[in-house]
Motif scaffolding. Structure first.
Motif, PDB file in Angstrom:
ATOM      1  N   VAL A 285      -2.714   2.927 -13.895  1.00  0.00           N
ATOM      2  CA  VAL A 285      -2.305   1.543 -13.632  1.00  0.00           C
ATOM      3  C   VAL A 285      -3.198   0.939 -12.568  1.00  0.00           C
ATOM      4  CG1 VAL A 285      -0.438   0.065 -12.827  1.00  0.00           C
ATOM      5  CG2 VAL A 285       0.062   2.024 -14.274  1.00  0.00           C
ATOM      6  N   GLU A 286      -3.688  -0.238 -12.842  1.00  0.00           N
ATOM      7  CA  GLU A 286      -4.465  -0.976 -11.858  1.00  0.00           C
ATOM      8  C   GLU A 286      -3.692  -2.235 -11.490  1.00  0.00           C
ATOM      9  OE1 GLU A 286      -8.337  -1.760 -13.256  1.00  0.00           O
ATOM     10  OE2 GLU A 286      -8.869   0.340 -13.557  1.00  0.00           O
ATOM     11  N   ARG A 287      -3.353  -2.348 -10.259  1.00  0.00           N
ATOM     12  CA  ARG A 287      -2.586  -3.506  -9.797  1.00  0.00           C
ATOM     13  C   ARG A 287      -3.521  -4.490  -9.107  1.00  0.00           C
ATOM     14  NH1 ARG A 287       2.958  -2.220  -9.630  1.00  0.00           N
ATOM     15  NH2 ARG A 287       3.325  -0.070 -10.235  1.00  0.00           N
ATOM     16  N   SER A 288      -3.335  -5.743  -9.434  1.00  0.00           N
ATOM     17  CA  SER A 288      -4.242  -6.742  -8.896  1.00  0.00           C
ATOM     18  C   SER A 288      -3.746  -7.349  -7.593  1.00  0.00           C
ATOM     19  CB  SER A 288      -4.434  -7.864  -9.929  1.00  0.00           C
ATOM     20  OG  SER A 288      -3.200  -8.504 -10.181  1.00  0.00           O
ATOM     21  N   LYS A 289      -2.556  -6.912  -7.160  1.00  0.00           N
ATOM     22  CA  LYS A 289      -1.977  -7.554  -5.993  1.00  0.00           C
ATOM     23  C   LYS A 289      -1.309  -6.511  -5.109  1.00  0.00           C
ATOM     24  CE  LYS A 289       0.854 -11.629  -4.960  1.00  0.00           C
ATOM     25  NZ  LYS A 289       1.739 -12.631  -5.570  1.00  0.00           N
ATOM     26  N   ALA A 290      -1.810  -6.335  -3.905  1.00  0.00           N
ATOM     27  CA  ALA A 290      -1.191  -5.421  -2.944  1.00  0.00           C
ATOM     28  C   ALA A 290      -1.468  -5.943  -1.553  1.00  0.00           C
ATOM     29  CB  ALA A 290      -1.750  -4.005  -3.106  1.00  0.00           C
ATOM     30  N   ARG A 291      -0.441  -6.022  -0.734  1.00  0.00           N
ATOM     31  CA  ARG A 291      -0.589  -6.561   0.615  1.00  0.00           C
ATOM     32  C   ARG A 291      -1.360  -5.575   1.486  1.00  0.00           C
ATOM     33  NH1 ARG A 291       5.122  -7.789   2.907  1.00  0.00           N
ATOM     34  NH2 ARG A 291       3.878  -8.849   4.490  1.00  0.00           N
ATOM     35  N   ASP A 292      -2.119  -6.120   2.429  1.00  0.00           N
ATOM     36  CA  ASP A 292      -2.847  -5.253   3.358  1.00  0.00           C
ATOM     37  C   ASP A 292      -2.294  -5.335   4.774  1.00  0.00           C
ATOM     38  OD1 ASP A 292      -3.640  -7.770   4.038  1.00  0.00           O
ATOM     39  OD2 ASP A 292      -5.774  -7.471   3.619  1.00  0.00           O
ATOM     40  N   SER A 293      -1.181  -6.044   4.941  1.00  0.00           N
ATOM     41  CA  SER A 293      -0.526  -6.122   6.245  1.00  0.00           C
ATOM     42  C   SER A 293       0.960  -6.324   6.018  1.00  0.00           C
ATOM     43  CB  SER A 293      -1.090  -7.279   7.081  1.00  0.00           C
ATOM     44  OG  SER A 293      -0.852  -8.516   6.439  1.00  0.00           O
ATOM     45  N   GLY A 294       1.739  -6.117   7.079  1.00  0.00           N
ATOM     46  CA  GLY A 294       3.179  -6.227   6.951  1.00  0.00           C
ATOM     47  C   GLY A 294       3.798  -4.862   6.739  1.00  0.00           C
ATOM     48  N   ILE A 295       4.981  -4.843   6.116  1.00  0.00           N
ATOM     49  CA  ILE A 295       5.736  -3.601   5.962  1.00  0.00           C
ATOM     50  C   ILE A 295       6.135  -3.352   4.517  1.00  0.00           C
ATOM     51  CG2 ILE A 295       7.946  -2.496   6.526  1.00  0.00           C
ATOM     52  CD1 ILE A 295       7.716  -3.729   9.305  1.00  0.00           C
ATOM     53  N   PHE A 296       6.887  -4.269   3.929  1.00  0.00           N
ATOM     54  CA  PHE A 296       7.377  -4.069   2.569  1.00  0.00           C
ATOM     55  C   PHE A 296       6.299  -4.476   1.558  1.00  0.00           C
ATOM     56  CE2 PHE A 296      11.093  -4.460   5.204  1.00  0.00           C
ATOM     57  CZ  PHE A 296      11.956  -3.501   4.711  1.00  0.00           C
ATOM     58  N   GLY A 297       6.156  -3.653   0.500  1.00  0.00           N
ATOM     59  CA  GLY A 297       5.155  -3.958  -0.521  1.00  0.00           C
ATOM     60  C   GLY A 297       3.738  -3.626  -0.118  1.00  0.00           C
ATOM     61  N   VAL A 298       3.578  -2.835   0.941  1.00  0.00           N
ATOM     62  CA  VAL A 298       2.254  -2.438   1.428  1.00  0.00           C
ATOM     63  C   VAL A 298       2.016  -0.973   1.041  1.00  0.00           C
ATOM     64  CG1 VAL A 298       0.787  -2.175   3.468  1.00  0.00           C
ATOM     65  CG2 VAL A 298       2.448  -4.046   3.355  1.00  0.00           C
ATOM     66  N   PRO A 299       0.839  -0.610   0.524  1.00  0.00           N
ATOM     67  CA  PRO A 299       0.577   0.786   0.160  1.00  0.00           C
ATOM     68  C   PRO A 299       0.748   1.724   1.348  1.00  0.00           C
ATOM     69  CG  PRO A 299      -1.141  -0.658  -0.714  1.00  0.00           C
ATOM     70  CD  PRO A 299      -0.303  -1.496   0.200  1.00  0.00           C
ATOM     71  N   LEU A 300       1.178   2.947   1.072  1.00  0.00           N
ATOM     72  CA  LEU A 300       1.382   3.940   2.129  1.00  0.00           C
ATOM     73  C   LEU A 300       0.117   4.164   2.948  1.00  0.00           C
ATOM     74  CD1 LEU A 300       3.532   6.708   0.368  1.00  0.00           C
ATOM     75  CD2 LEU A 300       4.265   5.133   2.165  1.00  0.00           C
ATOM     76  N   THR A 301      -1.012   4.262   2.268  1.00  0.00           N
ATOM     77  CA  THR A 301      -2.265   4.528   2.985  1.00  0.00           C
ATOM     78  C   THR A 301      -2.607   3.388   3.930  1.00  0.00           C
ATOM     79  OG1 THR A 301      -3.430   3.628   1.055  1.00  0.00           O
ATOM     80  CG2 THR A 301      -3.237   6.024   1.215  1.00  0.00           C
ATOM     81  N   THR A 302      -2.339   2.156   3.525  1.00  0.00           N
ATOM     82  CA  THR A 302      -2.603   1.002   4.392  1.00  0.00           C
ATOM     83  C   THR A 302      -1.671   1.013   5.597  1.00  0.00           C
ATOM     84  OG1 THR A 302      -3.293  -0.295   2.456  1.00  0.00           O
ATOM     85  CG2 THR A 302      -2.771  -1.516   4.462  1.00  0.00           C
ATOM     86  N   LEU A 303      -0.398   1.318   5.364  1.00  0.00           N
ATOM     87  CA  LEU A 303       0.553   1.398   6.468  1.00  0.00           C
ATOM     88  C   LEU A 303       0.118   2.454   7.482  1.00  0.00           C
ATOM     89  CD1 LEU A 303       3.957   1.161   4.549  1.00  0.00           C
ATOM     90  CD2 LEU A 303       3.124  -0.482   6.242  1.00  0.00           C
ATOM     91  N   LEU A 304      -0.311   3.607   6.992  1.00  0.00           N
ATOM     92  CA  LEU A 304      -0.710   4.684   7.894  1.00  0.00           C
ATOM     93  C   LEU A 304      -1.982   4.337   8.659  1.00  0.00           C
ATOM     94  CD1 LEU A 304       0.139   7.818   5.739  1.00  0.00           C
ATOM     95  CD2 LEU A 304       1.229   7.098   7.862  1.00  0.00           C
ATOM     96  N   GLU A 305      -2.902   3.662   7.997  1.00  0.00           N
ATOM     97  CA  GLU A 305      -4.112   3.226   8.703  1.00  0.00           C
ATOM     98  C   GLU A 305      -3.756   2.291   9.845  1.00  0.00           C
ATOM     99  OE1 GLU A 305      -6.592   1.467   5.774  1.00  0.00           O
ATOM    100  OE2 GLU A 305      -7.100   3.371   4.789  1.00  0.00           O
TER     101      GLU A 305
END
Length: 632
Positions: A285-305
């Motif tokens: 699956v390729e998703r065209s929309k993912a937040r890079d800041s905030g909390i909800f709806g943000v990828p785990l790897t981005t949150l950890l970074e």
């Protein structure tokens, strides 16, 4: 007034019953099957009316939550066979087989360690990829014969027969290492099991699961194949024996070796499912929309970074940890925790507050009630743009429910845990540890293992951007069986099977043997290094006899010690000896830090040794490693 109260109560009860009947009509007999169907779920003993009501209520809450937030999320599920096979080969560390790059590196080293069954599975995937390209008049970068015509393959193997009746190219053979395998010589069973039950099922981690499954499929008696039932007392218990080289947990290995564990686990899982006759579908699956800041709806790897900028070394998102902590402090004894939803308007407000104030340390956690925290926790999991169990492996998780043998179902989950990315695996473990605490307080909170599993399953197996279709809910109900196993046997599931470590050792040895200098300058530099190392080794030999190791302890007052190994000497004996020799005079305030013994280098990247590991066995398995005493 009392009459009015009774009337109100009657009205509420009637409305609740009506809602339940409506859900029953909407989702008839979800996840149930006839007793003779062979499914792990049976209608009379697997799913009770109360448990199904918990499930329907949870699904209703999830649907209402999604209706409140209409999100435009584009996803592309690839059904292209060549694309899926290419993705499988890449994740298995075999990308050079599709790129056409001739490599003597990791791919060739990996291929040289595979069992016959595993190698046959890789060949099958490469064949399928090649044939799909040919249908489109595209030439594959490498022919399958180039991949499996390996010079060190044994000529004694009977050539396998391809589906069209022709002799297929020769497959690489597992050449057993000359040193004892990673699980050679078990200690006697101590009658410990990971779950209740008078007859625990024995688990052995020294043989690849696919090999044991093949023997089972040949019709040999398998006394430990048991059906999984709803009653908690019937959940199977597993008994293990401790390997002489010690138990290895996921976090005991270097990131490089864990990556190789993932390669081998994918090949082994695919082989295991094929032998068990289970279709292993795969999503890409390729998703065209993912937040890079905030909390909800943000990828785990981005949150950890983002978290690691403030708290280096964070392995689980801070907000997730905080929600778990809040629930552990105030919610474990709350009746119906996880089941009873918080106020929808209050949860929505708290979500907005978290988004605005959490990273500024201005969020007031005292305002969060237990049920609100539970709602936020489940919402966080559901809204991950990439599912916690990963989109590509969700079909493999759900396929495990069709396995009626408790032992083989555990083995499938074990390999899947090894496959998860680090962020997903660590976050899932934190979640399961919390769920185990919830179940431990069942007498207070009235949440049994089955209740918790029925509520958690739809949150793990349905995800953001998906509608709760009938077949998906059937999968979620059956997946509650898997959640029960995950909660109950999580400690075992997070240990690395010995046969995977043996794979990694042999893979590293093969990679080292294939490394060759590429230029005259590199050759001269390596020659100088080899001479230096040879001189050092020669001086070590005069100091160290066979079976004598030198342990380095850079943080201790005595930084090095030569130790004669005995058959029963364990890692804990080394740490105790250093503590005695150094007394309390360790350096840099490190005396309060727990020191662990590591094997470093040789045929492993780095491994933190179990305190009960027998060092002579480790020495024989990895004679060229360094021994280092340090903090984790």
């Amino acid at each position: 007034m009392r009459a009015a109260a009774r009337a109100g109560t009657h009205t509420h009860t009637h409305a609740r019953a009506h809602a339940v009947m409506h859900r029953k009509a909407q989702y008839p007999r979800i996840g149930m099957s006839s007793p003779g169907s062979g499914s792990p779920l049976a209608p009379d003993r697997s799913v009770s009316r109360d448990s199904m009501e918990d499930y329907w209520s949870e699904m209703k809450n999830i649907q209402e939550d999604r209706q409140d937030r209409q999100e435009d999320l584009v996803e592309r599920v690839s059904s292209d066979e060549a694309e899926l096979e290419e993705a499988w080969l890449q994740e298995a560390g075999l990308s050079t087989l599709v790129t056409g790059t001739q490599s003597d590196g990791p791919a060739e080293a990996l291929l040289s360690t595979l069992t016959r069954s595993q190698a046959a599975m890789v060949k099958k995937r490469v064949d399928n990829y090649t044939q799909t390209l040919r249908k489109r008049n595209r030439q594959p970068m490498r022919h399958v014969r180039d991949v499996f015509s390996m010079p060190d393959a044994s000529s004694e193997l009977t050539p396998p027969i391809s589906p069209n009746g022709q002799i297929a190219p020769k497959l690489p053979q597992w050449n057993p290492p000359k040193v004892p395998p990673a699980c050679a010589g078990f200690t006697p069973p101590d009658s410990k099991s990971s779950s209740g039950g008078s007859e625990p099922i024995m688990l052995a981690f020294d043989v690849p699961y696919s090999e044991a499954a093949r023997a089972h499929r040949k019709g040999r008696e398998c006394h430990d194949c048991r059906r999984i039932r709803k009653d908690d007392k019937d959940l199977p218990g597993f008994q293990t024996v401790r390997p002489r080289q010690g138990v290895t947990r996921v976090n005991d290995l270097s990131s490089e070796d864990i990556r190789k564990i993932g390669y081998i686990s994918l090949i082994e899982l695919t082989t295991f499912y094929d032998i068990m006759g289970i279709e292993m579908k795969r999503n890409r699956v390729e998703r065209s929309k993912a937040r890079d800041s905030g909390i909800f709806g943000v990828p785990l790897t981005t949150l950890l970074e983002n978290d690691q900028k403030k708290y280096p070394g964070s392995r689980v998102p801070l907000v997730f940890r905080k929600l778990l902590s809040k629930l552990e402090q105030t919610g474990l004894q709350t009746e119906g925790i996880l089941r009873v939803p918080g106020s929808a308007s209050r949860v929505k407000h708290l979500r907005q507050e978290l988004e605005l104030k959490f990273y500024e340390d201005r969020f007031d956690w005292d305002q969060v009630r237990q049920n609100d925290a539970a709602g936020l926790l489940k919402m966080f999991i559901r809204e991950l743009p990439y599912p916690l169990l990963t989109q590509q492996h969700l079909p493999a998780f759900t396929a495990a429910q069709s396995i009626s043998s408790a032992k083989h179902q555990f083995q499938a989950l074990h390999l899947l845990i090894m496959l998860l990315p680090e962020a997903n695996r660590d976050t899932l473990k934190a979640f399961l540890e919390f769920l185990r605490k919830v179940v431990a307080y069942e007498a207070k909170n009235r949440m049994s293992l089955w209740n918790v599993s029925m509520i958690v399953a739809p949150n793990l197996f349905t995800f953001r951007g998906k509608n709760a279709k009938q077949e998906e809910m059937q999968v979620a109900v059956a997946a509650a069986q898997l959640v029960r196993l995950l909660i109950t046997h999580q400690d075992l599931l997070w240990t690395v099977p010995c046969f995977l470590i043996s794979h990694v050792r042999k893979m590293n040895e093969a990679a080292m043997g294939k490394k060759t200098p590429t230029s005259e300058k590199t050759k001269r530099r390596l020659l100088r290094r080899w001479n230096v190392e040879k001189d050092r080794d020669r001086s070590e030999v005069t100091d160290l006899r066979d079976g004598v190791i030198r342990v380095h302890a850079p943080l201790h007052a005595k930084v090095s010690m030569a130790i004669q190994l005995s058959c029963e000497m364990k890692a804990r004996d080394i740490t105790a000896r250093f503590d005695i020799e150094n007394g309390r005079g360790s350096r840099s305030g490190s005396r309060r830090q727990r020191q662990c013994l590591f094997e470093v280098g040789g045929n492993i990247g780095e491994r933190c040794l179990d305190p009960d590991a027998h060092l002579l066995d480790v020495y024989h398995a990895n004679p060229h490693c360094e021994w280092v005493l340090k903090s984790r």
